[in-house]
Design a protein around this motif. Structure first.
Motif, PDB file in Angstrom:
ATOM      1  N   VAL A 252       1.001   5.284 -25.862  1.00 31.98           N
ATOM      2  CA  VAL A 252       1.285   5.833 -24.532  1.00 31.98           C
ATOM      3  C   VAL A 252       0.415   5.047 -23.562  1.00 31.98           C
ATOM      4  O   VAL A 252      -0.780   4.838 -23.817  1.00 31.98           O
ATOM      5  N   ILE A 253       1.013   4.606 -22.476  1.00 34.61           N
ATOM      6  CA  ILE A 253       0.301   3.776 -21.501  1.00 34.61           C
ATOM      7  C   ILE A 253       0.465   4.383 -20.113  1.00 34.61           C
ATOM      8  O   ILE A 253       1.570   4.766 -19.716  1.00 34.61           O
ATOM      9  N   LEU A 254      -0.644   4.474 -19.387  1.00 37.14           N
ATOM     10  CA  LEU A 254      -0.625   4.906 -17.991  1.00 37.14           C
ATOM     11  C   LEU A 254      -1.121   3.763 -17.118  1.00 37.14           C
ATOM     12  O   LEU A 254      -2.125   3.117 -17.438  1.00 37.14           O
ATOM     13  N   VAL A 255      -0.423   3.530 -16.026  1.00 34.74           N
ATOM     14  CA  VAL A 255      -0.856   2.577 -15.004  1.00 34.74           C
ATOM     15  C   VAL A 255      -0.821   3.299 -13.663  1.00 34.74           C
ATOM     16  O   VAL A 255       0.198   3.906 -13.305  1.00 34.74           O
ATOM     17  N   SER A 256      -1.912   3.247 -12.932  1.00 37.61           N
ATOM     18  CA  SER A 256      -1.979   3.909 -11.638  1.00 37.61           C
ATOM     19  C   SER A 256      -2.715   2.993 -10.663  1.00 37.61           C
ATOM     20  O   SER A 256      -3.839   2.559 -10.933  1.00 37.61           O
ATOM     21  N   ILE A 257      -2.059   2.689  -9.546  1.00 39.15           N
ATOM     22  CA  ILE A 257      -2.618   1.765  -8.554  1.00 39.15           C
ATOM     23  C   ILE A 257      -2.720   2.494  -7.218  1.00 39.15           C
ATOM     24  O   ILE A 257      -1.715   2.950  -6.670  1.00 39.15           O
ATOM     25  N   ARG A 258      -3.938   2.605  -6.717  1.00 36.70           N
ATOM     26  CA  ARG A 258      -4.195   3.398  -5.515  1.00 36.70           C
ATOM     27  C   ARG A 258      -4.155   2.517  -4.260  1.00 36.70           C
ATOM     28  O   ARG A 258      -4.801   1.483  -4.191  1.00 36.70           O
ATOM     29  N   LYS A 259      -3.380   2.951  -3.322  1.00 36.35           N
ATOM     30  CA  LYS A 259      -3.247   2.332  -2.007  1.00 36.35           C
ATOM     31  C   LYS A 259      -2.792   0.872  -2.062  1.00 36.35           C
ATOM     32  O   LYS A 259      -3.480  -0.024  -1.527  1.00 36.35           O
ATOM     33  N   PRO A 260      -1.672   0.589  -2.691  1.00 41.10           N
ATOM     34  CA  PRO A 260      -1.115  -0.763  -2.530  1.00 41.10           C
ATOM     35  C   PRO A 260      -0.779  -0.973  -1.054  1.00 41.10           C
ATOM     36  O   PRO A 260      -0.336  -0.054  -0.369  1.00 41.10           O
ATOM     37  N   ASP A 261      -0.993  -2.161  -0.568  1.00 40.64           N
ATOM     38  CA  ASP A 261      -0.868  -2.437   0.865  1.00 40.64           C
ATOM     39  C   ASP A 261       0.612  -2.499   1.279  1.00 40.64           C
ATOM     40  O   ASP A 261       1.319  -3.461   0.976  1.00 40.64           O
ATOM     41  N   LYS A 262       1.055  -1.466   1.991  1.00 40.80           N
ATOM     42  CA  LYS A 262       2.457  -1.405   2.443  1.00 40.80           C
ATOM     43  C   LYS A 262       2.786  -2.509   3.420  1.00 40.80           C
ATOM     44  O   LYS A 262       3.942  -2.952   3.509  1.00 40.80           O
ATOM     45  N   SER A 263       1.782  -2.961   4.175  1.00 42.99           N
ATOM     46  CA  SER A 263       2.048  -3.950   5.223  1.00 42.99           C
ATOM     47  C   SER A 263       2.501  -5.289   4.656  1.00 42.99           C
ATOM     48  O   SER A 263       3.026  -6.132   5.382  1.00 42.99           O
ATOM     49  N   LEU A 264       2.321  -5.501   3.362  1.00 39.18           N
ATOM     50  CA  LEU A 264       2.766  -6.749   2.735  1.00 39.18           C
ATOM     51  C   LEU A 264       4.281  -6.826   2.646  1.00 39.18           C
ATOM     52  O   LEU A 264       4.849  -7.898   2.449  1.00 39.18           O
ATOM     53  N   GLY A 265       4.937  -5.650   2.747  1.00 41.63           N
ATOM     54  CA  GLY A 265       6.394  -5.613   2.703  1.00 41.63           C
ATOM     55  C   GLY A 265       6.978  -5.818   1.321  1.00 41.63           C
ATOM     56  O   GLY A 265       8.171  -6.137   1.188  1.00 41.63           O
ATOM     57  N   LYS A 266       6.185  -5.622   0.274  1.00 37.93           N
ATOM     58  CA  LYS A 266       6.659  -5.833  -1.100  1.00 37.93           C
ATOM     59  C   LYS A 266       6.975  -4.524  -1.805  1.00 37.93           C
ATOM     60  O   LYS A 266       7.349  -4.534  -2.981  1.00 37.93           O
ATOM     61  N   GLY A 267       6.811  -3.388  -1.104  1.00 36.19           N
ATOM     62  CA  GLY A 267       7.032  -2.092  -1.724  1.00 36.19           C
ATOM     63  C   GLY A 267       5.724  -1.425  -2.097  1.00 36.19           C
ATOM     64  O   GLY A 267       4.663  -2.059  -2.107  1.00 36.19           O
ATOM     65  N   TYR A 268       5.832  -0.153  -2.408  1.00 31.03           N
ATOM     66  CA  TYR A 268       4.631   0.608  -2.727  1.00 31.03           C
ATOM     67  C   TYR A 268       4.896   1.701  -3.759  1.00 31.03           C
ATOM     68  O   TYR A 268       4.004   2.461  -4.134  1.00 31.03           O
ATOM     69  N   SER A 269       6.107   1.801  -4.261  1.00 26.89           N
ATOM     70  CA  SER A 269       6.462   2.891  -5.172  1.00 26.89           C
ATOM     71  C   SER A 269       5.978   2.602  -6.589  1.00 26.89           C
ATOM     72  O   SER A 269       5.683   1.455  -6.961  1.00 26.89           O
ATOM     73  N   GLY A 270       5.941   3.651  -7.400  1.00 28.44           N
ATOM     74  CA  GLY A 270       5.560   3.487  -8.790  1.00 28.44           C
ATOM     75  C   GLY A 270       6.505   2.577  -9.544  1.00 28.44           C
ATOM     76  O   GLY A 270       6.079   1.784 -10.396  1.00 28.44           O
ATOM     77  N   GLY A 271       7.806   2.683  -9.234  1.00 24.13           N
ATOM     78  CA  GLY A 271       8.788   1.839  -9.906  1.00 24.13           C
ATOM     79  C   GLY A 271       8.637   0.366  -9.570  1.00 24.13           C
ATOM     80  O   GLY A 271       8.942  -0.508 -10.384  1.00 24.13           O
ATOM     81  N   THR A 272       8.150   0.064  -8.375  1.00 21.03           N
ATOM     82  CA  THR A 272       7.993  -1.325  -7.931  1.00 21.03           C
ATOM     83  C   THR A 272       6.626  -1.906  -8.303  1.00 21.03           C
ATOM     84  O   THR A 272       6.525  -3.043  -8.770  1.00 21.03           O
ATOM     85  N   VAL A 273       5.566  -1.121  -8.095  1.00 16.22           N
ATOM     86  CA  VAL A 273       4.196  -1.631  -8.242  1.00 16.22           C
ATOM     87  C   VAL A 273       3.652  -1.438  -9.654  1.00 16.22           C
ATOM     88  O   VAL A 273       3.089  -2.362 -10.250  1.00 16.22           O
ATOM     89  N   ALA A 274       3.817  -0.235 -10.212  1.00 14.70           N
ATOM     90  CA  ALA A 274       3.163   0.084 -11.492  1.00 14.70           C
ATOM     91  C   ALA A 274       4.029  -0.227 -12.710  1.00 14.70           C
ATOM     92  O   ALA A 274       3.510  -0.635 -13.757  1.00 14.70           O
ATOM     93  N   ALA A 275       5.347  -0.025 -12.609  1.00 18.36           N
ATOM     94  CA  ALA A 275       6.223  -0.209 -13.782  1.00 18.36           C
ATOM     95  C   ALA A 275       6.156  -1.623 -14.372  1.00 18.36           C
ATOM     96  O   ALA A 275       6.100  -1.776 -15.592  1.00 18.36           O
ATOM     97  N   PRO A 276       6.150  -2.691 -13.561  1.00 22.32           N
ATOM     98  CA  PRO A 276       6.040  -4.025 -14.158  1.00 22.32           C
ATOM     99  C   PRO A 276       4.731  -4.246 -14.919  1.00 22.32           C
ATOM    100  O   PRO A 276       4.710  -4.961 -15.922  1.00 22.32           O
ATOM    101  N   VAL A 277       3.648  -3.647 -14.441  1.00 23.18           N
ATOM    102  CA  VAL A 277       2.356  -3.761 -15.138  1.00 23.18           C
ATOM    103  C   VAL A 277       2.437  -3.046 -16.481  1.00 23.18           C
ATOM    104  O   VAL A 277       1.989  -3.561 -17.512  1.00 23.18           O
TER     105      VAL A 277
END
Length: 563
Positions: free
Chosen positions: A523-548
């Motif tokens: 079982v693996i958990l990945v949690s990323i706090r305050k990804p920078d929205k201003s970069l325009g790359k997304g900020y959701s769990g599906g976009t930021v954490a799922a690939p990791v």
């Protein structure tokens, strides 16, 4: 004349009386003091420090160990001429003589003043051959961490006295440090050794630790997490890899991290093991836990259809509830509520459960309590008793608001779902091994004997609902061509620190899951706090954490199946 004789006689008697009293005082009243002073003058105590125990990873790689270093010291009370001693040492150590002289003269300890640590063998031999009065060489232990930052929050570090100050170095300090020994040396008036008594205390080296953490998996997790942490200019990030059947921690990474060998140069904020200390509102990764409780309690059925109000739900006693991304869902099955991550569907499931059932179920999963992991500083999270709940609590807790949990508490909850509903206790130390190689403590705990939810409920959540999240729902970026993955995304609001309500700019992006779905190994958990929205790359769990998550999982399973 007679009076003078009498006066002289009384004076003599008084004088001898005083002398007698003085002799009595010195012989009987101060006897112990002078005996101790004489003992100190004739003896020197040499303390032998034990070797602190090693810390190894699950495959025997060294994470922490102690090596001998040589220290030049001076006994100030034994130095006849500080300038002469400093001049001789200056030539050998290449260290300014005036500084050495200052150390000797300004020392508050007449028995010991450290001059230099870490001298070479050649310097040691030169000092011994010079036979400088009052100068000696002491062997000390120095801790080193060959993996550096990689396992810093797990191993922790030691202070100048070789006592643990963080991580397992602190938690297992008693076992690691051992017991010092002492020798009493007979010395002459010049404090030169002339003999040695049998040792009063035998030095006992510390026990070693064998961890559950695998440095290779730790590197997989750190490299993948660090890449995304930097790419999204996040505030912090956490990754945990666990065995869902035993609770063994295979990896635990927190960013930012620190160098345990140079911790004095780091900010104290770096030392926090955020995986166990920092609670946060988990958001949608909390939904499968509540859905499992509702199915287990019988308040909903597997094939039940729930109307999700076309994206806007209002009712008595609670504020409007909407969907992430302004989705407008109508009728959804329980599976689809999880696959599509409907807040409104979960709110209605919470209403079906009611305050007490929901609270009792969450307590069974361990929320609001420490997991008991063998690391210092673990937090409790936050789960208010039902008496403090508002009318909206039963609608918001089911989608991960109005509750705070640590990353480890969430990871353990998913382990419980994964293993069929049995509670496990996370741990990082597999065994304690004494200096003779005998195992003194061995972690034998796996899952508990009973189930907190029915196995069929747990299996349905994992194999039916959460596999769907990855194949057709919000977690498609976690999908693997080689393994069937299960998991859940989460994009959680962050509660305001100054005023009520939520920060509308920053989020916590998470993904929790595991594989292979038919017989999960991790079982693996990945949690990323305050990804920078201003970069325009997304900020959701599906976009930021799922690939990791995907990168860590694929590398880990390939590594475990390499033979």
């Amino acid at each position: 004349m007679r009076n003078r004789t009498i006066i002289i006689s009384f004076a003599a008697i008084g004088l001898f009386g005083l002398l007698g009293w003085r002799l009595f005082y010195l012989q009987y009243c101060r006897a112990d003091d002078y005996l101790q002073s004489s003992h100190r003058q004739q003896h020197a105590i040499v303390t032998h420090q034990p070797q602190r125990g090693f810390i190894l990873d699950a495959r025997g790689r060294i994470l922490a160990a102690s090596n001998k270093v040589q220290t030049v010291f001076v006994e100030p009370r034994g130095v006849a001429d500080p300038k002469e001693a400093a001049t001789k040492l200056q030539e050998i150590l290449n260290f300014p003589g005036h500084e050495i002289c200052g150390i000797i003269q300004e020392s508050k300890n007449p028995g010991f003043a450290r001059i230099m640590t870490g001298i070479t063998p050649a310097q040691r031999d030169s000092i011994q051959n010079a036979r400088i009065r009052g100068v000696g060489i002491q062997s000390n232990w120095q801790r080193y961490y060959p993996m550096g930052r990689l396992t810093s929050h797990i191993t922790g570090f030691v202070g100048t006295e070789q006592s643990g100050l963080a991580g397992v170095e602190l938690k297992y300090d008693v076992q690691l440090r051992g017991a010092e020994g002492q020798n009493v040396i007979l010395v002459d008036a010049r404090r030169q050794p002339i003999g040695m008594r049998p040792p009063d205390d035998i030095v006992r080296d510390g026990s070693g630790l064998i961890l559950t953490v695998d440095a290779t998996i730790q590197e997989f997790a750190r490299a993948a997490l660090a890449k995304q942490y930097e790419a999204y200019r996040a505030e912090s990030a956490v990754a945990i890899v666990m065995d869902p059947w035993t609770g063994a921690i295979g990896a635990m990474v927190c960013l930012p991290d620190f160098d345990p060998a140079n911790f004095g140069a780091e900010s104290e904020q770096m030392f926090r093991n955020r995986a166990i200390t920092d609670p946060f509102e988990p958001g949608s990764i909390f939904k499968p836990i509540v859905a499992a409780l509702a199915l287990d309690a019988g308040v909903i059925d597997y094939d039940e259809i729930i109307f999700c109000e076309n994206g806007s739900y209002r009712g008595k006693g609670f504020r409007r509830i909407g969907e992430f991304g302004n989705h407008q869902f109508g009728d959804l099955s329980v599976r689809d509520i999880l696959v599509k991550s409907s807040n409104i569907g979960m709110a209605k499931i919470g209403q079906r459960m009611g305050r007490q059932k929901l609270y009792d179920g969450l307590k069974l999963f361990g929320f609001g309590a420490q997991t008991g992991i063998d690391l210092p500083g673990e937090g409790y999270g936050l789960l208010y008793p039902p008496a403090k709940w508002t009318d909206s609590s039963v609608t918001r807790i089911p989608f991960g608001h109005e509750i705070a949990a640590t990353a480890l508490q969430i990871a353990r909850a998913y382990c419980i779902l994964t293993n069929g509903g049995r509670v496990i206790q996370p741990y990082v130390v597999r065994a304690v091994v004494d200096s003779t190689g005998n195992v003194r403590q061995l972690h034998r705990r796996g899952s508990s004997a009973g189930h907190i939810i029915k196995p069929e409920v747990a299996n349905w959540i994992i194999r039916q609902a959460l596999t769907g999240v990855v194949t057709e729902g919000t977690g498609t970026k976690a999908a693997s061509e080689k393994w069937q993955i299960f998991g859940k995304t989460g994009t959680a609001n962050i509660a305001g620190s100054v005023q009520k309500g939520y920060d509308q700019t920053n989020y916590v992006a998470s993904f929790v899951g595991g594989a292979p779905a038919e017989k999960p190994e991790v079982v693996i958990l990945v949690s990323i706090r305050k990804p920078d929205k201003s970069l325009g790359k997304g900020y959701s769990g599906g976009t930021v954490a799922a690939p990791v998550f995907k990168e860590i999982l694929e590398q880990t399973l390939n590594y475990l199946h390499r033979d």
